[in-house]
Design a protein around this motif. Structure first.
Motif, short mmCIF file in Angstrom:
data_model
loop_
_atom_site.label_atom_id
_atom_site.label_comp_id
_atom_site.label_asym_id
_atom_site.label_seq_id
_atom_site.Cartn_x
_atom_site.Cartn_y
_atom_site.Cartn_z
N MET A 1 72.98 24.75 40.85
CA MET A 1 71.78 24.07 40.39
C MET A 1 70.58 25.01 40.57
O MET A 1 70.51 25.79 41.50
N VAL A 2 69.63 24.85 39.66
CA VAL A 2 68.36 25.58 39.72
C VAL A 2 67.26 24.57 40.02
O VAL A 2 67.16 23.53 39.37
N SER A 3 66.46 24.87 41.02
CA SER A 3 65.29 24.06 41.34
C SER A 3 64.08 24.72 40.69
O SER A 3 63.78 25.87 40.97
N VAL A 4 63.41 23.97 39.82
CA VAL A 4 62.20 24.46 39.16
C VAL A 4 61.02 23.83 39.87
O VAL A 4 60.93 22.60 39.97
N LEU A 5 60.12 24.67 40.37
CA LEU A 5 58.97 24.20 41.15
C LEU A 5 57.68 24.38 40.36
O LEU A 5 57.43 25.44 39.80
N MET A 6 56.88 23.32 40.33
CA MET A 6 55.60 23.40 39.62
C MET A 6 54.56 22.58 40.38
O MET A 6 54.84 21.46 40.81
N SER A 7 53.39 23.16 40.54
CA SER A 7 52.25 22.45 41.10
C SER A 7 51.23 22.25 39.99
O SER A 7 50.98 23.16 39.20
N VAL A 8 50.66 21.05 39.93
CA VAL A 8 49.64 20.76 38.92
C VAL A 8 48.38 20.27 39.62
O VAL A 8 48.44 19.68 40.69
N TYR A 9 47.25 20.55 38.98
CA TYR A 9 45.97 20.16 39.60
C TYR A 9 45.09 19.42 38.59
O TYR A 9 44.97 18.22 38.62
N LYS A 10 44.48 20.17 37.65
CA LYS A 10 43.61 19.53 36.66
C LYS A 10 43.77 20.18 35.29
O LYS A 10 42.83 20.23 34.51
N GLU A 11 44.96 20.65 35.00
CA GLU A 11 45.23 21.26 33.69
C GLU A 11 45.16 20.18 32.60
O GLU A 11 45.41 19.00 32.87
N PRO A 12 44.84 20.57 31.38
CA PRO A 12 44.83 19.59 30.28
C PRO A 12 46.21 18.95 30.12
O PRO A 12 47.24 19.61 30.30
N LEU A 13 46.21 17.67 29.81
CA LEU A 13 47.47 16.95 29.65
C LEU A 13 48.37 17.57 28.59
O LEU A 13 49.59 17.55 28.72
N SER A 14 47.77 18.13 27.55
CA SER A 14 48.58 18.76 26.50
C SER A 14 49.35 19.95 27.06
O SER A 14 50.51 20.17 26.71
N SER A 41 43.36 12.36 42.83
CA SER A 41 42.40 11.55 42.08
C SER A 41 42.56 11.70 40.56
O SER A 41 41.89 10.99 39.81
N ASN A 42 43.45 12.56 40.11
CA ASN A 42 43.67 12.77 38.67
C ASN A 42 44.68 11.74 38.15
O ASN A 42 45.86 12.04 37.95
N MET A 43 44.21 10.53 37.94
CA MET A 43 45.10 9.42 37.58
C MET A 43 45.75 9.61 36.21
O MET A 43 46.91 9.21 36.02
N ASP A 44 45.07 10.21 35.25
CA ASP A 44 45.68 10.44 33.94
C ASP A 44 46.91 11.33 34.07
O ASP A 44 47.96 11.08 33.46
N LEU A 45 46.80 12.36 34.87
CA LEU A 45 47.91 13.27 35.10
C LEU A 45 49.05 12.57 35.82
O LEU A 45 50.22 12.70 35.45
N ILE A 46 48.73 11.78 36.83
CA ILE A 46 49.75 11.06 37.59
C ILE A 46 50.48 10.06 36.70
O ILE A 46 51.72 9.98 36.74
N GLU A 84 70.57 26.17 44.33
CA GLU A 84 71.00 27.49 44.80
C GLU A 84 69.98 28.55 44.41
O GLU A 84 69.80 29.55 45.10
N PHE A 85 69.32 28.33 43.28
CA PHE A 85 68.32 29.25 42.77
C PHE A 85 66.99 28.51 42.63
O PHE A 85 66.96 27.31 42.38
N ILE A 86 65.89 29.27 42.75
CA ILE A 86 64.55 28.71 42.62
C ILE A 86 63.86 29.37 41.43
O ILE A 86 63.89 30.59 41.30
N ALA A 87 63.26 28.55 40.58
CA ALA A 87 62.46 29.05 39.46
C ALA A 87 61.04 28.50 39.64
O ALA A 87 60.86 27.35 40.05
N ARG A 88 60.05 29.32 39.33
CA ARG A 88 58.65 28.94 39.47
C ARG A 88 58.04 28.73 38.10
O ARG A 88 58.24 29.55 37.21
N MET A 89 57.32 27.66 37.97
CA MET A 89 56.71 27.32 36.68
C MET A 89 55.25 26.99 36.93
O MET A 89 54.92 26.24 37.84
N ASP A 90 54.36 27.60 36.15
CA ASP A 90 52.95 27.20 36.19
C ASP A 90 52.75 26.08 35.18
O ASP A 90 53.50 25.94 34.21
N ALA A 91 51.72 25.30 35.41
CA ALA A 91 51.47 24.15 34.55
C ALA A 91 51.10 24.52 33.13
O ALA A 91 51.16 23.69 32.23
N ASP A 92 50.72 25.78 32.90
CA ASP A 92 50.41 26.20 31.54
C ASP A 92 51.47 27.15 30.97
O ASP A 92 51.25 27.77 29.93
#
Length: 97
Positions: A1-14, A41-46, A84-92
């Motif tokens: 399995m690959v775990s893809v990790l992403m953190s989001v903050y205030k990026e546009p929803l698109s 506090s970013n309810m639209d994103l949540i 078993e593997f980690i992949a990193r993804m940015d929100a954009d």
């Protein structure tokens, strides 16, 4: 399995939609997609990400109680990762299939 990790903050929803969809449309399907919302506090994103989480079993959504910053959020995601593997993804980012 690959775990893809992403953190989001205030990026546009698109951006978030394109990014999440690009992971969900991967040809390799044995993934877990761990998404940390670092802006409680970013309810639209949540709301958007909770909709994805309901539809897609591979998505694991976590919402920080307070802003931890990118490094803190990614370390939190890493603690949840079971792949078993980690992949990193940015929100954009957009990943090719």
């Amino acid at each position: 399995m690959v775990s893809v990790l992403m953190s989001v903050y205030k990026e546009p929803l698109s951006y978030i939609r394109y990014s999440v969809d690009s992971i969900l449309n991967q040809s390799y399907k044995d993934i877990e997609f761990i998404i940390i919302v670092d802006n409680p506090s970013n309810m639209d994103l949540i709301i958007l990400l909770k909709e994805y989480e309901k539809k897609e079993r591979c998505i694991k959504l976590f919402i920080n109680e307070k802003n931890l910053g990118l490094t803190g959020s990614l370390n939190k995601a890493l603690n949840y990762a079971q792949g078993e593997f980690i992949a990193r993804m940015d929100a954009d980012d957009i990943s090719m299939p």
